[in-house]
Design a protein around this motif. Structure first.
Motif, mmCIF file in Angstrom:
data_model
loop_
_atom_site.group_PDB
_atom_site.id
_atom_site.type_symbol
_atom_site.label_atom_id
_atom_site.label_comp_id
_atom_site.label_asym_id
_atom_site.label_seq_id
_atom_site.Cartn_x
_atom_site.Cartn_y
_atom_site.Cartn_z
ATOM 1 N N GLY A 40 12.009 3.617 1.925
ATOM 2 C CA GLY A 40 12.563 3.423 0.589
ATOM 3 C C GLY A 40 11.677 2.719 -0.407
ATOM 4 N N TRP A 41 10.385 2.577 -0.087
ATOM 5 C CA TRP A 41 9.481 1.918 -1.014
ATOM 6 C C TRP A 41 8.899 2.908 -2.018
ATOM 7 C CZ3 TRP A 41 8.305 -3.308 -1.189
ATOM 8 C CH2 TRP A 41 8.818 -4.070 -0.144
ATOM 9 N N GLU A 42 8.687 2.437 -3.224
ATOM 10 C CA GLU A 42 7.960 3.192 -4.241
ATOM 11 C C GLU A 42 6.497 2.791 -4.111
ATOM 12 O OE1 GLU A 42 7.677 3.401 -9.115
ATOM 13 O OE2 GLU A 42 9.598 2.842 -8.197
ATOM 14 N N VAL A 43 5.655 3.718 -3.664
ATOM 15 C CA VAL A 43 4.291 3.382 -3.256
ATOM 16 C C VAL A 43 3.274 3.834 -4.305
ATOM 17 C CG1 VAL A 43 2.538 3.696 -1.470
ATOM 18 C CG2 VAL A 43 4.955 3.590 -0.823
ATOM 19 N N TYR A 44 2.408 2.921 -4.679
ATOM 20 C CA TYR A 44 1.291 3.195 -5.577
ATOM 21 C C TYR A 44 0.014 2.977 -4.765
ATOM 22 C CZ TYR A 44 -1.595 2.947 -9.850
ATOM 23 O OH TYR A 44 -2.528 3.176 -10.850
ATOM 24 N N ILE A 45 -0.873 3.960 -4.756
ATOM 25 C CA ILE A 45 -2.051 3.900 -3.878
ATOM 26 C C ILE A 45 -3.322 3.672 -4.686
ATOM 27 C CG2 ILE A 45 -3.444 5.123 -2.172
ATOM 28 C CD1 ILE A 45 -0.931 6.654 -1.397
ATOM 29 N N ILE A 46 -4.070 2.657 -4.260
ATOM 30 C CA ILE A 46 -5.370 2.358 -4.862
ATOM 31 C C ILE A 46 -6.440 2.622 -3.810
ATOM 32 C CG2 ILE A 46 -6.838 0.584 -5.882
ATOM 33 C CD1 ILE A 46 -4.289 -0.810 -6.852
ATOM 34 N N GLY A 47 -7.285 3.609 -4.051
ATOM 35 C CA GLY A 47 -8.349 3.943 -3.115
ATOM 36 C C GLY A 47 -9.606 3.142 -3.394
ATOM 37 N N LEU A 48 -10.228 2.622 -2.357
ATOM 38 C CA LEU A 48 -11.492 1.909 -2.506
ATOM 39 C C LEU A 48 -12.648 2.910 -2.463
ATOM 40 C CD1 LEU A 48 -10.810 -1.214 -0.270
ATOM 41 C CD2 LEU A 48 -10.862 -1.109 -2.771
ATOM 42 N N ILE B 65 -10.879 2.356 -7.338
ATOM 43 C CA ILE B 65 -11.703 1.253 -7.823
ATOM 44 C C ILE B 65 -12.837 1.006 -6.834
ATOM 45 C CG2 ILE B 65 -9.795 0.120 -9.035
ATOM 46 C CD1 ILE B 65 -9.779 -1.925 -6.656
ATOM 47 N N ARG B 66 -13.904 0.399 -7.293
ATOM 48 C CA ARG B 66 -14.940 -0.076 -6.382
ATOM 49 C C ARG B 66 -14.487 -1.428 -5.832
ATOM 50 N NH1 ARG B 66 -16.707 -1.494 -11.470
ATOM 51 N NH2 ARG B 66 -17.540 -3.621 -11.647
ATOM 52 N N LEU B 67 -15.166 -1.907 -4.798
ATOM 53 C CA LEU B 67 -14.778 -3.185 -4.188
ATOM 54 C C LEU B 67 -14.771 -4.321 -5.203
ATOM 55 C CD1 LEU B 67 -16.558 -3.220 -0.709
ATOM 56 C CD2 LEU B 67 -14.112 -3.136 -1.164
ATOM 57 N N GLY B 68 -15.635 -4.249 -6.190
ATOM 58 C CA GLY B 68 -15.699 -5.309 -7.202
ATOM 59 C C GLY B 68 -14.823 -5.051 -8.405
ATOM 60 N N GLY B 69 -13.901 -4.112 -8.295
ATOM 61 C CA GLY B 69 -13.073 -3.743 -9.449
ATOM 62 C C GLY B 69 -11.661 -4.280 -9.404
ATOM 63 N N GLY B 70 -11.499 -5.498 -8.888
ATOM 64 C CA GLY B 70 -10.164 -6.063 -8.751
ATOM 65 C C GLY B 70 -9.437 -6.252 -10.058
ATOM 66 N N GLY B 71 -10.169 -6.540 -11.139
ATOM 67 C CA GLY B 71 -9.533 -6.744 -12.440
ATOM 68 C C GLY B 71 -8.834 -5.489 -12.943
ATOM 69 N N THR B 72 -9.468 -4.350 -12.749
ATOM 70 C CA THR B 72 -8.859 -3.068 -13.148
ATOM 71 C C THR B 72 -7.553 -2.849 -12.398
ATOM 72 O OG1 THR B 72 -11.042 -2.104 -13.553
ATOM 73 C CG2 THR B 72 -9.212 -0.562 -13.237
ATOM 74 N N SER C 69 -23.851 -1.310 -5.470
ATOM 75 C CA SER C 69 -23.206 -0.977 -6.741
ATOM 76 C C SER C 69 -21.688 -1.096 -6.658
ATOM 77 C CB SER C 69 -23.585 0.445 -7.183
ATOM 78 O OG SER C 69 -23.160 1.383 -6.212
ATOM 79 N N ASP C 70 -21.133 -0.903 -5.452
ATOM 80 C CA ASP C 70 -19.687 -1.029 -5.280
ATOM 81 C C ASP C 70 -19.245 -2.491 -5.321
ATOM 82 O OD1 ASP C 70 -19.438 1.691 -4.962
ATOM 83 O OD2 ASP C 70 -19.717 1.601 -2.789
ATOM 84 N N ILE C 71 -20.130 -3.392 -4.878
ATOM 85 C CA ILE C 71 -19.781 -4.811 -4.840
ATOM 86 C C ILE C 71 -19.881 -5.437 -6.228
ATOM 87 C CG2 ILE C 71 -20.414 -7.040 -3.802
ATOM 88 C CD1 ILE C 71 -21.502 -5.546 -1.436
ATOM 89 N N ARG C 72 -20.667 -4.830 -7.140
ATOM 90 C CA ARG C 72 -20.860 -5.397 -8.479
ATOM 91 C C ARG C 72 -19.507 -5.794 -9.075
ATOM 92 N NH1 ARG C 72 -20.618 -2.349 -12.989
ATOM 93 N NH2 ARG C 72 -20.893 -0.483 -11.710
ATOM 94 N N PRO C 73 -19.249 -7.111 -9.189
ATOM 95 C CA PRO C 73 -17.897 -7.534 -9.531
ATOM 96 C C PRO C 73 -17.618 -7.613 -11.035
ATOM 97 C CG PRO C 73 -19.234 -9.437 -8.999
ATOM 98 C CD PRO C 73 -20.123 -8.231 -8.841
ATOM 99 N N ASP C 74 -16.373 -7.320 -11.415
ATOM 100 C CA ASP C 74 -15.916 -7.656 -12.755
ATOM 101 C C ASP C 74 -15.562 -9.149 -12.740
ATOM 102 O OD1 ASP C 74 -13.441 -7.821 -11.445
ATOM 103 O OD2 ASP C 74 -12.793 -5.843 -12.136
#
Length: 274
Positions: free
Chosen positions: A30-38, A52-59, A84-89
């Protein structure tokens, strides 16, 4: 009627099949699921709502707040990321400083990450708590094959050693055949088992056990232990007798397939409450 936002959750998805099984289990519950792919980790067949990339937590944080999603769960494996994936916001940069400050091992970093996320107004949820069917829920032997008297001695030793290395945040897995023959470190479970396979190429009989246990005091919301069909095959190829895991705190990726393959390869799986 206003939707119950407590039933909204985001899956932060890494590699392999666990995100698929988690998504399906949560939706069924019964959960409404939103998926964020790394990026560079998730399987494209998962068809995530956001990548998002690993460093894209803000997005991710902005998008979740906009959608009224406060609960997050992490599932899936992470390999070696590209720089390039780790480059953080800025959001992720703050998180990285806090995590690195507490870097003593996987567990300390996971706890630090959870604290950072919660300070931002989110709740990190253990997927196995809201979808317990993803684990072995009851203790006992899950397969046709049963442990022998010697297997039980090996199991006791494996549990003891896994708790010892777990307290030091070294690893979660150990192989015992009367004596300890392998312990997991930074290499991960799969490579540890591959070492055992190479070591026992000339081994004639099936002897010994593989244990993948929860570490004492482990934060089980991130980096949860898991086994799957590949684990079963590796254990059988290593000429081991069986697998030992915790109930309720070890993911079993495609449980019916895991049990079927264990029966086919003639190994036991024991789930324990310890």
């Amino acid at each position: 009627m206003k939707k119950n936002t407590d039933k909204k959750i985001a899956i932060i998805a890494g590699a392999l099949d666990l995100p698929f099984f988690t998504r399906d289990a949560l939706k069924k519950n019964g959960w409404e699921v939103y998926i964020i792919g790394l990026k560079n980790f998730y399987d494209p067949k998962l068809n995530p709502d956001l990548v998002i990339r690993l460093g894209g937590g803000g997005t991710a944080a902005r998008e979740l707040k906009k959608r009224g999603i406060r609960k997050i769960t992490f599932v899936g494996a992470l390999g070696h990321p590209n720089l390039s994936d780790i480059r953080p916001d800025l959001w992720s940069l703050f998180a990285m400083f806090s995590i690195l400050k507490h870097q003593r091992g996987y567990d300390s970093m996971a706890i630090a990450l959870n604290k950072v996320i919660e300070k931002k107004g989110f709740e990190v949820v253990a997927a196995q708590d809201i979808a317990p069917e993803l684990t072995f829920e009851k203790a006992g032997i899950q397969t046709k094959a049963k442990p022998t008297k010697q297997d039980k001695k090996d199991i006791e030793r494996a549990i003891q050693v896994s708790h010892t290395i777990g307290k030091e945040d070294i690893g979660a897995s150990v192989v015992v055949d009367k004596q300890v023959i392998a312990v997991e470190a930074a290499e991960g479970t799969a490579r540890m088992l591959q070492r055992v396979i190479e070591m026992r190429k000339k081994h004639k009989k099936q002897t010994g056990v593989f244990a993948k246990m929860t570490k004492p005091g482990q934060d089980l919301r991130i980096d949860i232990p898991a086994i799957g069909v590949d684990t079963v095959n590796a254990v059988a190829d290593a000429k081991l007798r069986g697998i030992v895991v915790n109930t309720k705190t070890c993911f079993v990726v495609d449980k019916p397939a895991v049990i079927k393959q264990a029966n086919k390869r003639g190994i036991f799986i024991s789930a324990i409450d310890e």
